[in-house]
Design a protein around this motif. Sequence first.
Motif, PDB file in Angstrom:
ATOM      1  N   ILE A 178       0.835  -1.202   0.000  1.00  0.00           N
ATOM      2  CA  ILE A 178       0.000   0.000   0.000  1.00  0.00           C
ATOM      3  C   ILE A 178       0.871   1.253   0.000  1.00  0.00           C
ATOM      4  O   ILE A 178       0.664   2.178  -0.799  1.00  0.00           O
ATOM      5  N   ALA A 179       1.863   1.299   0.886  1.00  0.00           N
ATOM      6  CA  ALA A 179       2.705   2.493   1.001  1.00  0.00           C
ATOM      7  C   ALA A 179       3.496   2.746  -0.276  1.00  0.00           C
ATOM      8  O   ALA A 179       3.452   3.842  -0.846  1.00  0.00           O
ATOM      9  N   GLY A 180       4.225   1.735  -0.732  1.00  0.00           N
ATOM     10  CA  GLY A 180       5.053   1.909  -1.924  1.00  0.00           C
ATOM     11  C   GLY A 180       4.249   2.232  -3.163  1.00  0.00           C
ATOM     12  O   GLY A 180       4.647   3.072  -3.976  1.00  0.00           O
ATOM     13  N   SER A 181       3.099   1.596  -3.306  1.00  0.00           N
ATOM     14  CA  SER A 181       2.273   1.809  -4.497  1.00  0.00           C
ATOM     15  C   SER A 181       1.734   3.233  -4.558  1.00  0.00           C
ATOM     16  O   SER A 181       1.799   3.890  -5.606  1.00  0.00           O
ATOM     17  N   LEU A 182       1.209   3.722  -3.435  1.00  0.00           N
ATOM     18  CA  LEU A 182       0.596   5.044  -3.466  1.00  0.00           C
ATOM     19  C   LEU A 182       1.638   6.153  -3.518  1.00  0.00           C
ATOM     20  O   LEU A 182       1.404   7.197  -4.134  1.00  0.00           O
ATOM     21  N   LEU A 183       2.804   5.938  -2.905  1.00  0.00           N
ATOM     22  CA  LEU A 183       3.867   6.932  -3.048  1.00  0.00           C
ATOM     23  C   LEU A 183       4.384   6.958  -4.477  1.00  0.00           C
ATOM     24  O   LEU A 183       4.554   8.037  -5.070  1.00  0.00           O
ATOM     25  N   ALA A 184       4.634   5.791  -5.057  1.00  0.00           N
ATOM     26  CA  ALA A 184       5.116   5.738  -6.445  1.00  0.00           C
ATOM     27  C   ALA A 184       4.114   6.374  -7.392  1.00  0.00           C
ATOM     28  O   ALA A 184       4.491   7.129  -8.297  1.00  0.00           O
ATOM     29  N   TYR A 185       2.834   6.089  -7.188  1.00  0.00           N
ATOM     30  CA  TYR A 185       1.790   6.663  -8.039  1.00  0.00           C
ATOM     31  C   TYR A 185       1.813   8.190  -7.972  1.00  0.00           C
ATOM     32  O   TYR A 185       1.764   8.874  -9.012  1.00  0.00           O
ATOM     33  N   GLN A 186       1.892   8.743  -6.764  1.00  0.00           N
ATOM     34  CA  GLN A 186       1.868  10.193  -6.638  1.00  0.00           C
ATOM     35  C   GLN A 186       3.140  10.830  -7.201  1.00  0.00           C
ATOM     36  O   GLN A 186       3.094  11.920  -7.770  1.00  0.00           O
ATOM     37  N   LEU A 187       4.277  10.152  -7.074  1.00  0.00           N
ATOM     38  CA  LEU A 187       5.506  10.670  -7.672  1.00  0.00           C
ATOM     39  C   LEU A 187       5.408  10.667  -9.202  1.00  0.00           C
ATOM     40  O   LEU A 187       5.825  11.627  -9.860  1.00  0.00           O
ATOM     41  N   ILE A 188       4.850   9.607  -9.759  1.00  0.00           N
ATOM     42  CA  ILE A 188       4.691   9.534 -11.215  1.00  0.00           C
ATOM     43  C   ILE A 188       3.728  10.626 -11.695  1.00  0.00           C
ATOM     44  O   ILE A 188       3.977  11.278 -12.717  1.00  0.00           O
ATOM     45  N   LYS A 189       2.649  10.854 -10.964  1.00  0.00           N
ATOM     46  CA  LYS A 189       1.709  11.913 -11.342  1.00  0.00           C
ATOM     47  C   LYS A 189       2.354  13.295 -11.225  1.00  0.00           C
ATOM     48  O   LYS A 189       1.886  14.251 -11.844  1.00  0.00           O
ATOM     49  N   ALA A 190       3.427  13.393 -10.444  1.00  0.00           N
ATOM     50  CA  ALA A 190       4.173  14.646 -10.332  1.00  0.00           C
ATOM     51  C   ALA A 190       5.315  14.704 -11.356  1.00  0.00           C
ATOM     52  O   ALA A 190       6.223  15.523 -11.229  1.00  0.00           O
ATOM     53  N   LYS A 224       8.967  20.393   2.252  1.00  0.00           N
ATOM     54  CA  LYS A 224       7.972  20.714   3.265  1.00  0.00           C
ATOM     55  C   LYS A 224       8.195  19.824   4.485  1.00  0.00           C
ATOM     56  O   LYS A 224       8.394  18.619   4.354  1.00  0.00           O
ATOM     57  N   ASP A 225       8.167  20.412   5.668  1.00  0.00           N
ATOM     58  CA  ASP A 225       8.391  19.640   6.883  1.00  0.00           C
ATOM     59  C   ASP A 225       7.297  18.599   7.076  1.00  0.00           C
ATOM     60  O   ASP A 225       6.112  18.862   6.842  1.00  0.00           O
ATOM     61  N   LEU A 226       7.712  17.416   7.514  1.00  0.00           N
ATOM     62  CA  LEU A 226       6.756  16.402   7.917  1.00  0.00           C
ATOM     63  C   LEU A 226       6.217  16.740   9.295  1.00  0.00           C
ATOM     64  O   LEU A 226       6.908  17.350  10.112  1.00  0.00           O
ATOM     65  N   MET A 227       4.977  16.332   9.569  1.00  0.00           N
ATOM     66  CA  MET A 227       4.465  16.565  10.914  1.00  0.00           C
ATOM     67  C   MET A 227       5.283  15.743  11.906  1.00  0.00           C
ATOM     68  O   MET A 227       5.667  14.587  11.614  1.00  0.00           O
ATOM     69  N   PRO A 228       5.599  16.296  13.074  1.00  0.00           N
ATOM     70  CA  PRO A 228       6.467  15.602  14.027  1.00  0.00           C
ATOM     71  C   PRO A 228       5.977  14.216  14.418  1.00  0.00           C
ATOM     72  O   PRO A 228       6.784  13.314  14.667  1.00  0.00           O
ATOM     73  N   GLU A 229       4.641  14.023  14.455  1.00  0.00           N
ATOM     74  CA  GLU A 229       4.112  12.714  14.866  1.00  0.00           C
ATOM     75  C   GLU A 229       4.452  11.603  13.887  1.00  0.00           C
ATOM     76  O   GLU A 229       4.422  10.419  14.250  1.00  0.00           O
ATOM     77  N   ALA A 238       1.220   9.673   1.674  1.00  0.00           N
ATOM     78  CA  ALA A 238       2.008   9.619   0.435  1.00  0.00           C
ATOM     79  C   ALA A 238       2.172  11.019  -0.133  1.00  0.00           C
ATOM     80  O   ALA A 238       3.247  11.385  -0.634  1.00  0.00           O
ATOM     81  N   GLN A 239       1.116  11.824  -0.055  1.00  0.00           N
ATOM     82  CA  GLN A 239       1.223  13.205  -0.505  1.00  0.00           C
ATOM     83  C   GLN A 239       2.163  14.002   0.403  1.00  0.00           C
ATOM     84  O   GLN A 239       2.976  14.803  -0.085  1.00  0.00           O
ATOM     85  N   GLU A 240       2.068  13.795   1.710  1.00  0.00           N
ATOM     86  CA  GLU A 240       2.983  14.465   2.633  1.00  0.00           C
ATOM     87  C   GLU A 240       4.433  14.094   2.334  1.00  0.00           C
ATOM     88  O   GLU A 240       5.334  14.941   2.373  1.00  0.00           O
ATOM     89  N   MET A 241       4.652  12.812   2.014  1.00  0.00           N
ATOM     90  CA  MET A 241       6.006  12.364   1.678  1.00  0.00           C
ATOM     91  C   MET A 241       6.467  12.994   0.371  1.00  0.00           C
ATOM     92  O   MET A 241       7.633  13.395   0.233  1.00  0.00           O
ATOM     93  N   LEU A 242       5.571  13.091  -0.597  1.00  0.00           N
ATOM     94  CA  LEU A 242       5.889  13.748  -1.867  1.00  0.00           C
ATOM     95  C   LEU A 242       6.320  15.193  -1.635  1.00  0.00           C
ATOM     96  O   LEU A 242       7.338  15.648  -2.176  1.00  0.00           O
ATOM     97  N   PHE A 243       5.560  15.928  -0.832  1.00  0.00           N
ATOM     98  CA  PHE A 243       5.892  17.327  -0.550  1.00  0.00           C
ATOM     99  C   PHE A 243       7.219  17.443   0.197  1.00  0.00           C
ATOM    100  O   PHE A 243       7.984  18.379  -0.005  1.00  0.00           O
TER     101      PHE A 243
END
Length: 352
Positions: free
Chosen positions: A13-25, A335-340, A324-329
């Motif tokens: 789930i994690a790898g797929s959605l991050l890869a998808y959002q990176l490709i869309k970017a 963009k800073d990740l939320m501390p949590e 995944a979007q937060e990781m993309l940013f």
Amino acid sequence: MQQFDYIIVGQGIAGSLLAYQLIKADKQVLILNDETLPTSSAVAGGIFNPITGKNLDKTWLADTLFPFFKAFSLSLEKETHTSFYHETNLFRPYANEQQRKHFLKLTDEYDLDRYIRLVKPEAYSEIENPLGGLYTSSAGWVDVPVMLEALKQFFLQKATYQPEKFDYQALEISKNSVAYKGFKAAKIVFCEGYYASQNPYFKWLPFNPAKGETLIATIDNYSIKEIVNQGSWIIPLGDQQFRFGSTYIWNQLDWQTTDESKEAISSKIDKFLKLPYQIIDQQAGIRPTTKDRRPFLGNHPAYANVYVFNGLGTKGVSLAPYFAQEMLFFLEKQKDLMPESNIQRFYSLYSL
């Protein structure tokens, strides 16, 4: 040597959605995925629910996560011509009078009207329901295998996917890039789920993996479209098939199904399901849960171009799109990740 912006290790789930959002970017991505390994994503129940637990706790960031998750899922369904997002909502029949009073008190104390309404007794004839219960909206389930297969086909069409057992010894890290066999990229992101425990770069993170088992059953003349949850849950899968679940086991982390889990789930289902059923399958997976129940996002403390996106745990289907979007940013816009969610919170555990 082939050049990419990112190498993504893992197509859960994690790898797929991050890869998808990176490709869309418009980023050049290579996904490496070991298809020989069993995965929790392949057998996940995929439930999403904004209100959980015995104290009706609102899911972390629910008011932000769930609208984003729904819009993202519907958009992905449209693009991939698949159907995997099922907003069936959820019904929790009261187990006893004590629980009924407890839940009613909580609904009075907390602002839950957006998600919860009360259901009168005998609203459903197929289950024991003498006291009524709570109906939760914005809940449902994701058919995770269907979603991941649709994304795999998307990646194959983009020529960004390769079945590959990752060899950590073959990874070469320099100041501005990483190299792996015949590939070179600016950054590498590990999205390996439970198998991060074997990753020499991130095995120091405090994972708290939990094995879970579910049952697949058939039930004749069962017409409830909602998920029903009273200790164990029933998800309607279609074609008169249903998923029962689930167990949590921390001391036996393997991929084998057990008679003990089958009995544990069945005994809870028997307390409220009036109809006979037949178990036709049993599945097991290991969830990449974390000790503080928050995801692991961020870069390695010693290698600036080595990253992790993991630890989504039991709420992975609803957490993954937003984070995944937060990781993309974070990767592209600094963009800073939320501390949590940032693994900087555990840097003190790392040692060379």
